[in-house]
Structure formats: C-alpha cells, structure tokens
Design an enzyme around this catalytic site. Structure first.
Site, short mmCIF file in Angstrom:
data_model
loop_
_atom_site.label_atom_id
_atom_site.label_comp_id
_atom_site.label_asym_id
_atom_site.label_seq_id
_atom_site.Cartn_x
_atom_site.Cartn_y
_atom_site.Cartn_z
N LYS A 13 142.76 60.48 21.18
CA LYS A 13 141.59 59.70 21.58
C LYS A 13 140.61 60.64 22.28
CE LYS A 13 141.52 55.56 21.46
NZ LYS A 13 141.20 54.62 20.35
N THR A 58 146.55 56.19 19.36
CA THR A 58 145.49 56.78 20.18
C THR A 58 145.07 55.85 21.30
OG1 THR A 58 143.69 55.97 18.75
CG2 THR A 58 144.65 58.12 18.21
N ARG A 184 110.56 92.66 32.17
CA ARG A 184 110.59 91.38 31.46
C ARG A 184 111.35 90.33 32.26
NH1 ARG A 184 115.21 91.26 26.68
NH2 ARG A 184 116.96 91.98 27.96
N GLN A 232 123.66 92.03 27.03
CA GLN A 232 125.06 92.41 26.87
C GLN A 232 125.59 93.09 28.11
OE1 GLN A 232 122.74 92.70 24.52
NE2 GLN A 232 123.59 92.67 22.44
N HIS A 260 114.07 83.46 25.60
CA HIS A 260 112.95 84.41 25.54
C HIS A 260 111.71 83.88 26.27
CE1 HIS A 260 115.21 86.82 22.74
NE2 HIS A 260 115.34 85.80 21.92
#
Length: 311
Positions: A13, A58, A184, A232, A260
């Site tokens: 469930k 379930t 940035r 990264q 971005h």
C-alpha cells in the site's frame, strides 16, 4: 513449450498519509508522514494462478501503519520504518523482504502575540503550526529477515550562492555557445540519500534526528564555504564534509540540478550588467544541467541505487 520466468516483484500500500498528534499537557507535537509499504517473497503462485494464499492484503498493511503509529508512536521516520519492516517479515512466513519508504513533512509552531489584541487563554496556545517550506525529509528501511538497511535523506532543498563560483576552461566543440563566467550565481535544489552503517544486528541504532540534523548542517556548510569551479566540485565537498563529520554514515548520494541564472543582456539599452556591480539575472526553469554522484568511505560498497535521487 516456452517457459516464462517471474522476475523481481513487490506489492503493498503506497502513500499512507499518517498524521500523529502527541499531547504533552497543553503543548502538542505533530508528526506528518507519507508511508509506502512494498513487500516481496513467495509470490510465484499468485502471479501464475491468482491464488492469494501467500498474500497479506494491502489493506492490512495500511491498517498496520496506522496501528503502529498509535501503539508505538513516531519517534522518527526511521524508527517507525524499522518497526514496520521487522513486523511484516518476522510475522508473515511468505514475506521475505519489506521496504518501507517514508516522506516527512515539517511543521513549526506559530509564535503567538506578546501583547495587543489577545483573547483569554491565548498565552497558553502551543498547538498551532505552520507548514515549513524547505526540504522534505525522506527515509527508506529495508529488512530481509537478517539485516536492516536504513537510508535517510531529504529532497527539494533549494540553495544559492550569489558569488564565489566560476565556470571556465570547459571542453568546447562547434556547438558550444556558452561563455566562460568568472563570477556567477550557483544555485541548485539538493536531493540526497545517505546510508547508515547500522545493520540492526549488533549495535544500538543511531539517534536518527540528531544524525539527520548533523548531515544537513554539514552539507549546507560545505555548500556555503566551498569556492566553486563546478557544481561537481561543490557536490563532492558536501559529501566529504558529511562523511568526515558523521561516523554513522558510509555513503551519500546527491542529485543537484543546476538552477541556471543568466545575466540579462541590457546592452541594447546602453546599460552595463556586470556581476561586480550587482547584476540583474533571469532564472532559467528548464532545461537544466543535472549533476549526480555518490561519495563513499574508502572500502565501502556502493549500495544506494542510482535512480533513487532523480532522473
């Protein structure tokens, strides 16, 4: 005659919405969970002939979730998940493996007024909450009758550094149009799972809430304190910081879309829009770069599925 083989299968469930109120006098506490149960085991016959002899309904799994929330309380999502997983496997012979996946939604207490317009008894209010709008806490507990695997994590936590991020020196080909950027915005929405080295057999379970808060704190501190040359690199530093700080964690996986922010081109209007002067950006919704990786202790086995975090 062609022989067909039954592969991996599970049932249960999904998305049982459980809200538990604990009353400590006039002060109330709330736990708000979304619990999904998946069971596996001796289920060949139900798939081939429809015999339900080995099938726990379930609806029963749903009832169990709510009963456990009442009878055992909800100390943490992990505690509830461990108790449920053990119950389904240890008390139902045909069931060999249980996976409990839980989302937890946070609430914080509403601070009442200190003066001004008040009604009688308002100073005793400790039962009103506002839903917090940051991350969703998640947990997954798997039990096979022997050992327990506990994964904890969170999703949808959006963070942003308005400077101390660059992106340059990247590979270029004839289709590359992106310009190098030495100042940035770095923004991402963090989704992460980490694996505890506790297996439920020998040692005491971690303090799940303390562990969660520690992982979250160290991951965010690493995001803020890393001068970033790539998302990264930032992701890796976040994982290293967590593993250095939390002995109970052996593995952590991140999924981090690059949210971005591009500087608007205002040159047609004779306006400079440089970062050093406080630039104006437009936030791009999609497409987005998606950065994903797992960081492990040396010698640890990678066990978090790669598809648990995002795409």
């Amino acid at each position: 005659m062609t022989r067909f083989v039954l592969g991996q299968n599970q049932y249960g469930k999904a998305e049982n919405r459980v809200v538990k109120i604990t009353r400590d006098g006039d002060t109330h506490h709330i736990k708000d969970l979304n619990v999904s149960v998946a069971l596996s085991g001796d289920m060949e016959e139900v798939h081939r002939s429809g015999s339900n002899a080995n099938v726990l309904p379930t609806d029963t799994t749903k009832n169990t979730v709510f009963a456990f929330a009442k009878e055992h309380g909800i100390e943490s999502a992990e505690d509830l998940g461990v108790a449920l997983a053990r119950h389904f496997v240890d008390n139902n012979e045909p069931i060999h493996r249980a996976r409990i996946r839980i989302e937890e939604y946070g609430w914080e207490r509403i601070e009442t007024s200190k003066g001004g317009a008040r009604f009688v008894g308002s100073e005793e209010i400790a039962h009103s909450f506002v839903r917090t709008g940051q991350e969703t806490r998640v947990a997954q507990i798997t039990y096979d009758g022997h050992g327990i695997q506990v994964l904890s994590g969170f999703k949808d936590l959006t963070v942003l550094n308005s400077t101390n991020s660059e992106f340059f020196g990247f590979l270029k080909d004839k289709y590359t149009t992106l310009q190098e950027d030495h100042d940035r915005i770095l923004a991402t929405t963090v989704s992460t799972w980490w694996r505890h080295n506790w297996d439920g057999i020998d040692s005491h379970a971690p303090d799940w809430d303390r562990s969660y808060n520690g992982v979250r704190k160290h991951a965010l501190q690493a995001f803020a304190e890393t001068y970033s040359y790539s998302l990264q690199q930032t992701l890796f530093e976040m994982g290293v910081r967590v593993l250095n700080s939390r002995d109970e964690v052996d593995e952590i996986r991140f999924s981090m879309p690059n949210k971005h922010h591009f500087r608007s081109d205002l040159s047609p209007f004779g306006i400079d829009n440089e970062a050093k002067d406080g630039a104006v950006y437009y936030a791009a919704d999609r497409p987005y770069g998606l950065i994903e990786a797992t960081i492990l202790r040396d010698g640890a086995e990678q066990l978090i599925p790669v598809d648990m975090t995002n795409l």
